[in-house]
Design an enzyme around this catalytic site. Structure first.
Site, short mmCIF file in Angstrom:
data_model
loop_
_atom_site.label_atom_id
_atom_site.label_comp_id
_atom_site.label_asym_id
_atom_site.label_seq_id
_atom_site.Cartn_x
_atom_site.Cartn_y
_atom_site.Cartn_z
N ASP A 22 0.84 -1.19 0.00
CA ASP A 22 0.00 0.00 0.00
C ASP A 22 0.88 1.25 0.00
OD1 ASP A 22 0.03 1.15 3.12
OD2 ASP A 22 0.40 -1.01 2.97
N SER A 23 0.46 2.27 -0.73
CA SER A 23 1.11 3.57 -0.74
C SER A 23 2.60 3.44 -1.08
CB SER A 23 0.89 4.27 0.60
OG SER A 23 1.22 5.63 0.53
N ALA A 24 3.51 3.81 -0.16
CA ALA A 24 4.94 3.64 -0.43
C ALA A 24 5.28 2.17 -0.63
CB ALA A 24 5.77 4.24 0.70
N GLY A 45 3.30 0.11 -2.10
CA GLY A 45 2.93 -0.12 -3.50
C GLY A 45 4.01 0.35 -4.44
N HIS A 84 -7.22 7.87 0.43
CA HIS A 84 -6.00 7.08 0.28
C HIS A 84 -6.03 5.85 1.20
CE1 HIS A 84 -1.77 6.47 -0.63
NE2 HIS A 84 -1.43 6.53 0.65
#
Length: 493
Positions: A236-238, A240, A396
């Site tokens: 997820d996020s970073a 990802g 997010h």
């Protein structure tokens, strides 16, 4: 200690936010909220409260320490902590080879070294309530119990989010356990090195160590070898971002460094079965329109600096880890590296994705949506099977922060279905999918489909120009920051 780690501190923080909470409830109730028709009360409150906490006013070291404090293991999950031993330097050599092969122009970065990598095997534990602790048994016994309940031959290699300088596998245990429950898979959640102490490419080196440790377990490992076609990257996020750059590195290394020496064996570079992403961070320069246009639905604040001014780094009290010396403007990477594809995947050409395995991207109507959609568009044009689901009005990483909501459950169901299909070979590389974004409407009231080519109203050339302009602004800011630092250093001598 963080204010949120004790009941009195938490109560004070909640009381400070009572006016915000009441205002949000009132405006939502009379339908004068700016997000009316896009977010329900729970989502709007969640976004407002999280946004109020993301002030980033304390020193970086304190923020980091507070974000990785282990709450312990309890509830419906098994966690077995492991340390993946340090391999030969060939892993780092391979990462550097990939960086050099993909770079354009002058790109500088730190040589991180190769280190042991801590990780957690995580699986779902059935038949216990949310407060049940893990039994006091060895890590090996915990793994055996986990293995009994996670019976599928799939393994998910998970990388947590946190802007590359915050969070830890311990913060993501509930979400990872949910993913295990829905897939029946064991999950290896990686404690990669965090910036700013360990900037790019330290996390990528650790990610490659973790992947190769699954394929070719070092002596003393709890697990048996896992074939690459039974592994799915997820994050997820970073995290990802880390999934995407790890995949790009593997795609590159297959041509320029096809085998890597790993604990005394030559291991061929092979691709995983698939990649499953939640709100991936693809643009370190934050230059896409959605960072402003979608900020109303998100807890991630839009950039506030005026492009006509000199770019400055995050202003926080100094400590022993930030600012670094000599200073840089970004916690994770040097300014001249921000447009390297292994830092910002959006910056890579579409050809880099050729022959990639299937990719699933779930996102909200959030600040990072444009960058994820541009990357998905490039993948599709390169022939990659890519599945994109966007949830109307959601922030997010909504699936991780609102696990029990209908949208959260829909996110996990979609991710789990993709993982199962990828490992089963139902969407093999080279499959031509529709190239549509599945846009899931408010409260799951329906879906419609948007062609990827129309999902972001920018051409690749317009995207590149935005990226170049934003990166140059940061580079000039970093040069000025370093000039000032040198002047101050000379003045003290």
């Amino acid at each position: 200690m963080s204010k949120l780690d004790n009941p009195i501190g938490l109560l004070k923080e909640i009381l400070l936010r009572v006016p915000l909470i009441l205002k949000t409830i009132f405006l939502h109730a009379i339908r004068l909220s700016a997000v009316t028709g896009k977010q329900d009360m729970r989502t709007e409150l969640t976004v407002a409260v999280i946004r109020s906490f993301l002030a980033f006013k304390s020193p970086i070291g304190k923020q980091q320490k507070d974000s990785i404090r282990d709450p312990g293991v309890k509830g419906p999950m098994w966690v077995s902590k492991v340390t993946l031993p340090r391999p030969e330097d060939d892993i780092q050599d391979a990462v550097i080879k990939a960086i050099e092969d993909l770079k354009v122009g002058d790109v500088t970065y730190h040589i991180p070294g190769v280190a042991p990598v801590e990780a957690e095997w995580t699986g779902y534990r059935s038949g216990v309530d949310k407060n049940t602790p893990q039994p006091d048994i060895s890590e090996e016994e915990k793994y055996e119990e986990l293995r009994k309940e996670s019976k599928e031959d799939m393994v998910i290699l998970y990388f947590h989010g946190g802007i590359y300088f915050l969070m830890d596998p311990c913060t993501h245990r509930p979400a990872v356990a949910q993913l295990s429950k829905r897939t029946g898979a064991r999950i290896l959640s990686v404690r990669y090195r965090l910036a700013p102490q360990n900037p790019f490419p330290a996390a990528l080196v650790d990610a490659l160590v973790a992947y190769f440790s699954l394929i070719s377990p070092p002596p003393g490992s709890l697990h048996e070898p896992v074939p690459p076609n039974k592994i799915v990257f997820a994050g997820d996020s970073a995290g990802g971002n880390l999934c995407l750059v790890l995949l790009q590195a593997l795609l590159t290394l297959r041509h320029v460094y096809p085998t890597i020496r790993f604990h005394g064996r030559d291991i061929p570079v092979e691709l995983p079965a698939g990649v499953a992403l939640s709100s991936p961070w693809c643009d370190m320069t934050r230059s896409m329109p959605s960072v402003h246009h979608n900020s109303i639905y998100d807890y991630i604040a839009p950039p506030t600096q005026d492009p006509a001014s000199i770019y400055r780094p995050l202003v926080v009290p100094e400590d022993d880890i930030w600012p670094v010396k000599p200073p840089r403007i970004d916690l994770y990477a040097n300014a001249n590296a921000l447009l390297h594809p292994l830092v910002s995947p959006i910056a890579g050409c579409k050809e880099i994705w050729k022959d990639a395995p299937p990719v699933y991207i779930a996102m909200g109507e959030e600040s990072l949506s444009d960058e994820g959609l541009v990357v998905a568009r490039k993948m599709h044009e390169a022939g990659v099977p890519v599945v994109v689901e966007q949830f109307e009005g959601m922030p997010h990483c909504f699936g991780l922060i609102m696990i029990g909501t209908p949208s959260g459950r829909r996110f996990y169901d979609g991710t789990a279905e993709f993982c199962r299909d990828a490992v089963a070979g139902k969407i093999p590389a080279g499959t031509s999918l529709s190239g549509d974004v599945t846009y899931i409407k408010y409260k799951l009231q329906g879906t419609h489909y948007i062609p990827l080519k129309n999902a972001v109203p920018l051409t690749d050339e317009e995207v590149d120009e935005r990226l170049r302009s934003s990166a140059q602004w940061r580079l000039e800011g970093e040069k000025e920051l370093q000039r000032e630092w040198l002047q101050n250093l000379k003045a003290k001598l």
